[in-house]
Scaffold this motif. Structure first.
Motif, PDB file in Angstrom:
ATOM      1  N   ARG A   1       0.832  -1.216   0.000  1.00 55.64           N
ATOM      2  CA  ARG A   1       0.000   0.000   0.000  1.00 55.64           C
ATOM      3  C   ARG A   1       0.864   1.262   0.000  1.00 55.64           C
ATOM      4  NH1 ARG A   1      -2.921  -3.262   3.360  1.00 55.64           N
ATOM      5  NH2 ARG A   1      -2.129  -2.272   5.254  1.00 55.64           N
ATOM      6  N   ALA A   2       1.919   1.248   0.796  1.00 52.72           N
ATOM      7  CA  ALA A   2       2.814   2.407   0.850  1.00 52.72           C
ATOM      8  C   ALA A   2       3.514   2.608  -0.490  1.00 52.72           C
ATOM      9  CB  ALA A   2       3.837   2.235   1.970  1.00 52.72           C
TER      10      ALA A   2
ATOM     11  N   GLU B   1       4.257   5.831  -5.383  1.00 48.45           N
ATOM     12  CA  GLU B   1       4.285   5.916  -6.849  1.00 48.45           C
ATOM     13  C   GLU B   1       3.288   6.951  -7.360  1.00 48.45           C
ATOM     14  OE1 GLU B   1       5.972   1.497  -7.915  1.00 48.45           O
ATOM     15  OE2 GLU B   1       3.803   1.758  -7.716  1.00 48.45           O
ATOM     16  N   THR B   2       2.146   7.096  -6.700  1.00 48.75           N
ATOM     17  CA  THR B   2       1.187   8.124  -7.130  1.00 48.75           C
ATOM     18  C   THR B   2       1.723   9.530  -6.865  1.00 48.75           C
ATOM     19  OG1 THR B   2      -0.041   8.166  -5.040  1.00 48.75           O
ATOM     20  CG2 THR B   2      -0.800   6.610  -6.733  1.00 48.75           C
ATOM     21  N   LYS B   3       2.720   9.634  -5.977  1.00 48.72           N
ATOM     22  CA  LYS B   3       3.365  10.918  -5.701  1.00 48.72           C
ATOM     23  C   LYS B   3       4.654  11.069  -6.519  1.00 48.72           C
ATOM     24  CE  LYS B   3       1.635  11.436  -0.981  1.00 48.72           C
ATOM     25  NZ  LYS B   3       1.029  12.747  -1.091  1.00 48.72           N
ATOM     26  N   ASN B   4       4.812  10.197  -7.518  1.00 44.15           N
ATOM     27  CA  ASN B   4       5.951  10.215  -8.445  1.00 44.15           C
ATOM     28  C   ASN B   4       7.284   9.828  -7.814  1.00 44.15           C
ATOM     29  OD1 ASN B   4       4.441  10.900 -10.760  1.00 44.15           O
ATOM     30  ND2 ASN B   4       4.357  13.011 -10.027  1.00 44.15           N
ATOM     31  N   TYR B   5       7.253   9.048  -6.752  1.00 47.22           N
ATOM     32  CA  TYR B   5       8.472   8.475  -6.210  1.00 47.22           C
ATOM     33  C   TYR B   5       8.720   7.155  -6.918  1.00 47.22           C
ATOM     34  CZ  TYR B   5       8.786  11.788  -2.378  1.00 47.22           C
ATOM     35  OH  TYR B   5       8.930  12.931  -1.632  1.00 47.22           O
ATOM     36  N   ARG B   6       9.978   6.841  -7.166  1.00 47.77           N
ATOM     37  CA  ARG B   6      10.345   5.561  -7.775  1.00 47.77           C
ATOM     38  C   ARG B   6      10.594   4.555  -6.654  1.00 47.77           C
ATOM     39  NH1 ARG B   6      15.731   3.941  -9.458  1.00 47.77           N
ATOM     40  NH2 ARG B   6      15.487   1.944 -10.459  1.00 47.77           N
ATOM     41  N   VAL B   7       9.804   3.512  -6.615  1.00 45.76           N
ATOM     42  CA  VAL B   7       9.942   2.461  -5.603  1.00 45.76           C
ATOM     43  C   VAL B   7      10.710   1.307  -6.244  1.00 45.76           C
ATOM     44  CG1 VAL B   7       8.702   0.838  -4.119  1.00 45.76           C
ATOM     45  CG2 VAL B   7       7.785   3.151  -4.495  1.00 45.76           C
ATOM     46  N   VAL B   8      11.866   0.966  -5.669  1.00 45.20           N
ATOM     47  CA  VAL B   8      12.670  -0.116  -6.252  1.00 45.20           C
ATOM     48  C   VAL B   8      12.327  -1.470  -5.659  1.00 45.20           C
ATOM     49  CG1 VAL B   8      14.565   1.379  -6.981  1.00 45.20           C
ATOM     50  CG2 VAL B   8      14.650   0.323  -4.731  1.00 45.20           C
TER      51      VAL B   8
ATOM     52  N   GLY C   1      24.403  11.412   1.493  1.00 43.69           N
ATOM     53  CA  GLY C   1      24.174  12.278   0.340  1.00 43.69           C
ATOM     54  C   GLY C   1      22.714  12.471  -0.029  1.00 43.69           C
ATOM     55  N   PHE C   2      21.793  11.811   0.657  1.00 44.83           N
ATOM     56  CA  PHE C   2      20.378  11.878   0.283  1.00 44.83           C
ATOM     57  C   PHE C   2      19.477  12.388   1.410  1.00 44.83           C
ATOM     58  CE2 PHE C   2      22.358   8.886  -2.588  1.00 44.83           C
ATOM     59  CZ  PHE C   2      21.927   9.379  -3.812  1.00 44.83           C
ATOM     60  N   LYS C   3      20.044  13.165   2.308  1.00 46.89           N
ATOM     61  CA  LYS C   3      19.261  13.696   3.431  1.00 46.89           C
ATOM     62  C   LYS C   3      18.123  14.600   2.943  1.00 46.89           C
ATOM     63  CE  LYS C   3      19.546  16.257   7.731  1.00 46.89           C
ATOM     64  NZ  LYS C   3      20.411  17.000   8.655  1.00 46.89           N
ATOM     65  N   GLY C   4      18.415  15.464   1.987  1.00 46.94           N
ATOM     66  CA  GLY C   4      17.397  16.373   1.469  1.00 46.94           C
ATOM     67  C   GLY C   4      16.202  15.636   0.877  1.00 46.94           C
ATOM     68  N   GLU C   5      16.470  14.586   0.122  1.00 42.67           N
ATOM     69  CA  GLU C   5      15.404  13.790  -0.465  1.00 42.67           C
ATOM     70  C   GLU C   5      14.588  13.092   0.618  1.00 42.67           C
ATOM     71  OE1 GLU C   5      18.470  13.989  -1.502  1.00 42.67           O
ATOM     72  OE2 GLU C   5      18.541  14.106  -3.696  1.00 42.67           O
ATOM     73  N   ALA C   6      15.264  12.611   1.651  1.00 43.42           N
ATOM     74  CA  ALA C   6      14.563  11.949   2.761  1.00 43.42           C
ATOM     75  C   ALA C   6      13.665  12.941   3.494  1.00 43.42           C
ATOM     76  CB  ALA C   6      15.571  11.326   3.722  1.00 43.42           C
ATOM     77  N   GLU C   7      14.155  14.144   3.689  1.00 48.55           N
ATOM     78  CA  GLU C   7      13.344  15.176   4.343  1.00 48.55           C
ATOM     79  C   GLU C   7      12.126  15.538   3.499  1.00 48.55           C
ATOM     80  OE1 GLU C   7      16.357  18.133   5.021  1.00 48.55           O
ATOM     81  OE2 GLU C   7      16.805  17.326   7.020  1.00 48.55           O
ATOM     82  N   ARG C   8      12.307  15.584   2.180  1.00 50.63           N
ATOM     83  CA  ARG C   8      11.181  15.877   1.289  1.00 50.63           C
ATOM     84  C   ARG C   8      10.144  14.761   1.360  1.00 50.63           C
ATOM     85  NH1 ARG C   8      10.424  14.866  -4.583  1.00 50.63           N
ATOM     86  NH2 ARG C   8      12.444  13.879  -4.373  1.00 50.63           N
ATOM     87  N   LEU C   9      10.588  13.507   1.377  1.00 49.98           N
ATOM     88  CA  LEU C   9       9.660  12.384   1.501  1.00 49.98           C
ATOM     89  C   LEU C   9       8.896  12.474   2.816  1.00 49.98           C
ATOM     90  CD1 LEU C   9       8.412   9.698   0.664  1.00 49.98           C
ATOM     91  CD2 LEU C   9      10.434   8.563   1.624  1.00 49.98           C
TER      92      LEU C   9
END
Length: 86
Positions: free
Chosen positions: A12-13, A18-25, A45-53
């Motif tokens: 479900r998550a 994916e509906t929020k345009n995140y790529r789920v691997v 190197g991905f702190k900003g992306e994690a904060e956005r999520l």
């Protein structure tokens, strides 16, 4: 990763992300199912992306932390790990 113990949570998550345009691997169960809170963990190197999520999911910034205890091979392509909690 589903750490809540509720069946189907990871799937479900993944669909929601994916509906929020995140790529789920990938999605799966966490090593244990007694996480009290949902967490967003990030590789170096991905702190900003994690904060956005976390912001997109309505989580507080205190739920964002570096990945700790997972080996690089366990992460595969993942830059961010979402662990669902109860």
């Amino acid at each position: 990763l589903n750490g809540s113990g509720r069946s189907g949570g990871a799937r479900r998550a993944a669909t929601r992300l994916e509906t929020k345009n995140y790529r789920v691997v990938s999605f799966n169960n966490a090593p244990h199912s007694d996480y009290k809170r949902t967490l967003v963990l990030y590789r170096s190197g991905f702190k900003g992306e994690a904060e956005r999520l976390a912001r997109d999911l309505g989580l507080g910034w205190k739920r964002v932390a570096p990945v700790d205890g997972m080996k690089r091979r366990e992460l595969g392509e993942a830059r961010i790990v979402l662990i669902l909690g109860g």
